[in-house]
Write a protein that holds these residues in place. Structure first.
Motif, PDB file in Angstrom:
ATOM      1  N   CYS A  37       0.859  -1.194   0.000  1.00 57.29           N
ATOM      2  CA  CYS A  37       0.000   0.000   0.000  1.00 57.29           C
ATOM      3  C   CYS A  37       0.891   1.238   0.000  1.00 57.29           C
ATOM      4  N   SER A  39       0.498   3.570   1.823  1.00 56.22           N
ATOM      5  CA  SER A  39       0.693   3.893   3.247  1.00 56.22           C
ATOM      6  C   SER A  39       1.972   3.256   3.788  1.00 56.22           C
ATOM      7  N   HIS A  59      -0.466  -4.728   5.161  1.00 56.58           N
ATOM      8  CA  HIS A  59      -1.764  -4.832   5.845  1.00 56.58           C
ATOM      9  C   HIS A  59      -2.886  -5.181   4.867  1.00 56.58           C
ATOM     10  N   GLU A  60      -2.511  -5.697   3.682  1.00 59.30           N
ATOM     11  CA  GLU A  60      -3.546  -6.106   2.727  1.00 59.30           C
ATOM     12  C   GLU A  60      -3.316  -7.578   2.416  1.00 59.30           C
ATOM     13  N   ASP A 150      -8.378  -3.041   1.909  1.00 62.25           N
ATOM     14  CA  ASP A 150      -7.984  -1.656   2.168  1.00 62.25           C
ATOM     15  C   ASP A 150      -8.454  -0.730   1.045  1.00 62.25           C
ATOM     16  N   MET A 151      -8.126  -1.051  -0.203  1.00 61.89           N
ATOM     17  CA  MET A 151      -8.444  -0.127  -1.305  1.00 61.89           C
ATOM     18  C   MET A 151      -9.948   0.158  -1.390  1.00 61.89           C
TER      19      MET A 151
HETATM   20 ZN    ZN Z   1      -3.189   0.762   3.231  1.00 63.91          ZN
END
Ligand code: ZN
Ligand code: NDP
Length: 352
Positions: A37, A39, A59-60, A150-151
């Motif tokens: 990500c 992030s 985190h995905e 997440d997305m």
């Molecule tokens: Zn993310």
């Protein structure tokens, strides 16, 4: 086990760690599909949330449950699951207040990499499995499902925060994967005109697919001028900020109409203050709402988004431009996310 980690601010690499252990309510999951990500990039290279030493990134994830604690009721080893980026502790007062993302303190629902190891490893730990995992239906391929974690939840949250109504005019600043999902979310909520701000042709094409009616290239001059021109100087009802630097907040407030809403889902990785233009904010009296939020997580949110994918209301698979095989490829995918080549929207790594 091995994992791909933030070694310190500005530095990443592979490390060895003990396999995580499940508490009574937890699960241990092995990844099937992973995605880096933007992030992660802010976290490592801008030090946006401060120093983290040898903390596994990511985190995905979509994965397979390999172990559950004694109190887990709804999941068992072998189950294929969608893991939300946000995995709160559900027994907190913040949850009762309606902000599970901040369960236990601001942004504390964001646990992977922030307060414990993330998903870029042979195994990872999920707290409160019954409340944070969602079963992956057999008819959704993992590379598509991993866009939900997440997305999709983040982009759709942009449309929720911006209070998009039937017929609303919406500007989406930034059309990477997050902004593209904001366009898809705004479309599903019934937006009328959707003005997409970006430059990569690959993103522009997908923006049109998800419902963008107008494209503004920020490299072709001031985006406020361009949006005001398109709207006959009225401005738009809603702005969703999903890219660019701190200056985009200033631009968003300028281009939203009085009484409209600016919703930020960007992760601002640098700068101490965000600008608010005094005159265009009506000297403080324009009723222009400014909002911003971390994406919703947890089981129910994932299950609801899975329904949208399953019944073909939206196809997040359109975000995936690069697919790689083997956990080792996480490093390559991560560097792609850092360098953002012009043909990239989102890379996915399939792990067998
Ligand atoms: Zn993310
Ligand atoms: P990308 O980098 O892929 O996309 C950014 C977009 O912004 C691109 O379309 C880019 O245009 C555009 N852009 C860049 N500079 C400007 C500018 N000056 N003016 C207008 N547009 C500009 O990012 P992602 O989509 O992956 O992520 C977007 C943000 O969302 C990140 O900050 C990420 O960390 C954050 N995020 C937040 C979450 C949350 O819970 N709130 C969760 C997940 C991510 P171009 O076409 O030229 O590349």
């Amino acid at each position: 086990m091995k994992g791909f980690a933030m070694l310190r601010i500005g530095e990443v690499g592979w490390i060895e760690k003990e396999k995580p252990v499940a508490g009574p309510y937890d699960a241990i999951v092995r990844p099937i599909a992973l995605a880096p990500c933007t992030s992660d990039i802010h976290t490592v290279f801008e030090g946006a949330i401060g120093e983290r030493h040898n903390r596994i990134l990511g985190h995905e994830a979509v994965g397979e449950v390999v172990e559950v604690g004694s109190e887990v009721k709804d999941f068992k080893p072998g189950d294929r699951v969608v893991v939300p980026a946000i995995t709160p502790d559900w027994r907190t007062l913040e949850v009762q207040m309606g902000y599970h993302q901040h369960s236990g303190g601001m942004l504390s629902g964001y646990k992977f990499t922030n307060s414990k190891d993330g998903v870029f490893a042979e195994y990872f730990h999920v707290n409160d499995a019954d409340m944070n995992l969602a079963k992956l239906p057999d008819d959704i391929p993992p590379e598509k499902a991993v866009m939900i974690c997440d997305m999709m939840t983040t982009g759709f949250h942009g449309a929720e925060l911006a209070n998009v109504q039937f017929g609303s005019s919406v500007a989406v600043i930034g059309i990477g994967p997050v902004g593209l999902m904001a366009i898809a979310g705004a479309s599903l909520r019934g937006a009328g005109r959707i003005i997409a701000v970006g430059s990569r042709p690959v993103c522009v094409e997908v923006a049109k697919h998800y419902g963008a009616t107008d494209i503004v290239n920020y490299k072709n001059g001031d985006i406020v001028d361009q949006v005001m021109h398109l709207t006959g100087n009225k401005g738009v009802d809603c702005v969703i900020v999903a890219g660019g630097g701190v200056e985009t907040m200033d631009q968003a407030i300028r281009m939203v109409r009085p009484g409209g809403t600016v919703a930020n889902i960007n992760y601002f990785g640098y700068g101490d203050l965000l600008p608010i233009p005094r005159a265009e904010w009506g000297c403080g009296m324009a009723h222009k709402d400014i909002r911003g939020g971390l994406c919703p997580g947890g089981r129910l949110r994932m299950e609801m988004l899975i329904e949208l994918v399953r019944y073909n209301r939206v196809d997040p698979g359109k975000l995936v431009t690069h697919i790689m095989y083997g956990l080792d490829k996480v490093e390559k995918a991560f560097m792609l996310m850092k360098d953002k080549p012009r043909d990239l929207i989102k890379p996915v790594v399939i792990v067998n």
